[in-house]
Design an enzyme around this catalytic site. Structure first.
Site, mmCIF file in Angstrom:
data_model
loop_
_atom_site.group_PDB
_atom_site.id
_atom_site.type_symbol
_atom_site.label_atom_id
_atom_site.label_comp_id
_atom_site.label_asym_id
_atom_site.label_seq_id
_atom_site.Cartn_x
_atom_site.Cartn_y
_atom_site.Cartn_z
ATOM 1 N N GLU A 72 20.088 -117.420 40.426
ATOM 2 C CA GLU A 72 19.582 -115.963 39.646
ATOM 3 C C GLU A 72 19.213 -116.095 38.284
ATOM 4 O OE1 GLU A 72 22.820 -113.005 40.017
ATOM 5 O OE2 GLU A 72 23.562 -113.937 41.771
ATOM 6 N N SER A 82 33.941 -113.622 40.074
ATOM 7 C CA SER A 82 33.792 -112.123 39.427
ATOM 8 C C SER A 82 34.946 -112.049 38.801
ATOM 9 C CB SER A 82 33.420 -111.134 40.426
ATOM 10 O OG SER A 82 33.962 -109.849 39.869
ATOM 11 N N LYS A 85 34.536 -112.668 45.091
ATOM 12 C CA LYS A 85 33.357 -113.171 44.997
ATOM 13 C C LYS A 85 32.833 -114.404 44.632
ATOM 14 C CE LYS A 85 30.099 -110.486 44.476
ATOM 15 N NZ LYS A 85 29.782 -109.472 43.536
ATOM 16 N N HIS A 92 7.263 -110.655 56.048
ATOM 17 C CA HIS A 92 7.756 -109.403 55.604
ATOM 18 C C HIS A 92 9.209 -109.351 55.467
ATOM 19 C CE1 HIS A 92 3.419 -108.224 56.375
ATOM 20 N NE2 HIS A 92 3.473 -108.674 57.527
#
Ligand code: ARG
Length: 472
Positions: A298, A285, A291, A164
């Site tokens: 992804e 970024s 970043k 979980h």
């Protein structure tokens, strides 16, 4: 008499028609912009067919020689990109046959004896897919080898195992990586299994009903390295279940890579910080200078969507088709091609990406401490001292609550405090609460004890080096 080669549209089948096809229809029905990709497999299939025709006396030896010479020239033109692909000739098959005929004359026109584009295209796709499956197997192995190398370095590195997405129990990072190794092993088995059913020869089925020429299908199957022939001519030209099976196997590969990607993304988040990915797999970024984004995982997670879509597309393509061949089947190629391209690139990148993972054992250990990961070990300890498991569970739950209130871990509460929750807590309880003790105690087959993880890795290395089960 109509001269088919000289009529207005110049199409191989235009003799029956009184007007040329509309421009849009030509584009709509043509497959050559994408099925060109099958060109070399098409040539290979044609040569095997021609050899069989000559062996059976259906065409002359001189015809065969002309076809072989012409096809060699066609192949060279395609390789050197001099070949003039034309939408007028609809698909890869007609483009190649037309060029062959232009080069060698009547022998080229005899090639299609006892054959149809229906059994021809089915053969081409199977030849192509077989080769692609072998390529994917090589990449899956490289990905597995990278996982093994990293797992070996971290066979004893503790990290929190999650259920979980809550800290559950300690595992080693090596054990965690080996879970993905196992998934990839099953992915390879699925591909190998799908390859067996794909590796049958459709040629000889002709349009749908077979042919009246005295063909030798077994000879062609041997020439092309197929394990045998498709037993029913109607089935041979029409079904694409082998492609669907492949798409399903590919979808599972992407599912597994996508799960791994999700973890990499989470682990790389500064909030968790378990790993860092090499810069070559990340981007920055354009607005936020701090970043470093895990774009590759992804995208892999995102690209799984198109592969699942192709599986659904192929199933839908097939489900309403009456026997035998229907033009619907031309739609099998783009989803198949894109599936192969996507899985191939993803696996190639992941084989490299895994080697570039920088691991942060300190962050893993800190997360373990915060999560009371060894609480179950303390409960098991009390059970071994005679307490029923439910009571042990309750005693430790109360101890965790007390530790949480104090902002410390269970061991830091100290033996005296722990004894307030159960008098069975002895001097040896602290070692039970240690991460190393917890790991070492799970020393059964498939467990996370470092010695078991090392054994699993050693076994995996053996199977991996035993070599390729596939052969073309
Ligand atoms: N381009 C076609 C395909 O991909 C080849 C078979 C065409 N057969 C036919 N009867 N029109 O399926």
């Amino acid at each position: 008499m109509t001269d088919h080669s000289n009529d207005s549209s110049g199409k191989a089948w235009s003799g029956r028609f009184s007007e040329p096809v509309a421009e849009l229809v030509k584009r709509y029905t043509a497959s050559v912009p994408f099925d060109r990709r099958l060109a070399f497999h098409d040539i290979r299939g044609s040569l095997a067919h021609a050899r069989m025709l000559a062996k059976q006396g259906i065409i002359g030896k001189d015809d065969l020689a002309a076809i072989e010479r012409g096809m060699a020239a066609v192949k060279l033109e395609i390789e050197t990109e001099e070949f003039q692909w034309s939408l007028d000739d609809e698909d890869v098959h007609l483009n190649i046959e037309k060029r062959l005929t232009a080069l060698v004359g009547d022998a080229g026109k005899r090639l299609h004896t006892g054959r149809s584009r229906n059994d021809q295209v089915a053969t081409d796709i199977r030849l192509w897919l077989r080769e692609e499956i072998d390529g994917l197997d090589v990449l899956l192995r490289a990905y597995q080898a990278a996982l093994l190398d990293l797992a070996e370095q971290h066979a004893a590195t503790p990290m929190p195992g999650f259920t979980h997405l809550q800290v559950a129990q300690p595992v080693t990072f090596g054990h965690h990586l080996m879970a993905y190794f196992e998934m990839a092993a099953r992915d390879r088995e699925r591909l190998a299994d799908c390859r067996k059913r794909a590796n049958r020869l459709p040629l000889g089925a002709a349009a749908l009903a077979g042919t009246s020429y005295p063909i030798d299908r077994a000879f062609v199957a041997r020439e092309l390295g197929f394990d045998g022939v498709c037993a029913n001519s109607l089935d041979a030209v029409s079904d694409r279940d082998f492609a669907i099976e492949f798409a399903a196997a590919a979808a599972l590969i992407m599912t597994h890579v996508s799960r791994f990607s999700e973890e990499l993304i989470l682990w790389m988040s500064p909030r968790i910080g378990f790993i860092d990915l090499a810069d070559r797999f990340c981007t920055g970024s354009s607005i936020m200078p701090q970043k470093k984004n895990p774009d590759v995982p992804e995208l892999a997670r995102g690209k799984s969507g198109r592969v699942f879509g192709h599986l659904m597309g192929l199933l839908t393509l097939m489900k309403g088709q009456p026997l035998a061949y229907n033009k619907d089947n031309q739609e099998d190629k783009e989803p198949l091609f894109d599936t192969v391209d996507t899985v191939r690139d993803t696996l190639a990148i992941f084989a490299d990406l895994v080697g570039g993972i920088r691991v942060r054992p300190d962050a893993m250990r800190a997360a373990l401490r915060q999560g009371y990961a060894t609480a179950t070990d303390l409960a098991d300890y009390l059970v071994k001292k005679g307490l029923p498991f439910r009571d042990a569970h309750e005693a430790v739950a109360l101890a965790v609550r007390a530790a949480e209130e104090k902002g410390c871990d269970l061991a830091e509460l100290g033996l005296d405090a722990l004894r307030r929750f159960s008098p069975l807590v002895g001097e040896d309880a602290l070692s039970v609460l240690s991460v190393e003790g917890s790991l070492a105690s799970r020393a059964h087959l498939g467990g996370t004890a470092p010695e078991q993880v090392r054994a699993a890795i050693a076994k995996a290395r053996q199977t991996l080096s035993r070599g390729d089960l596939l052969q073309s």
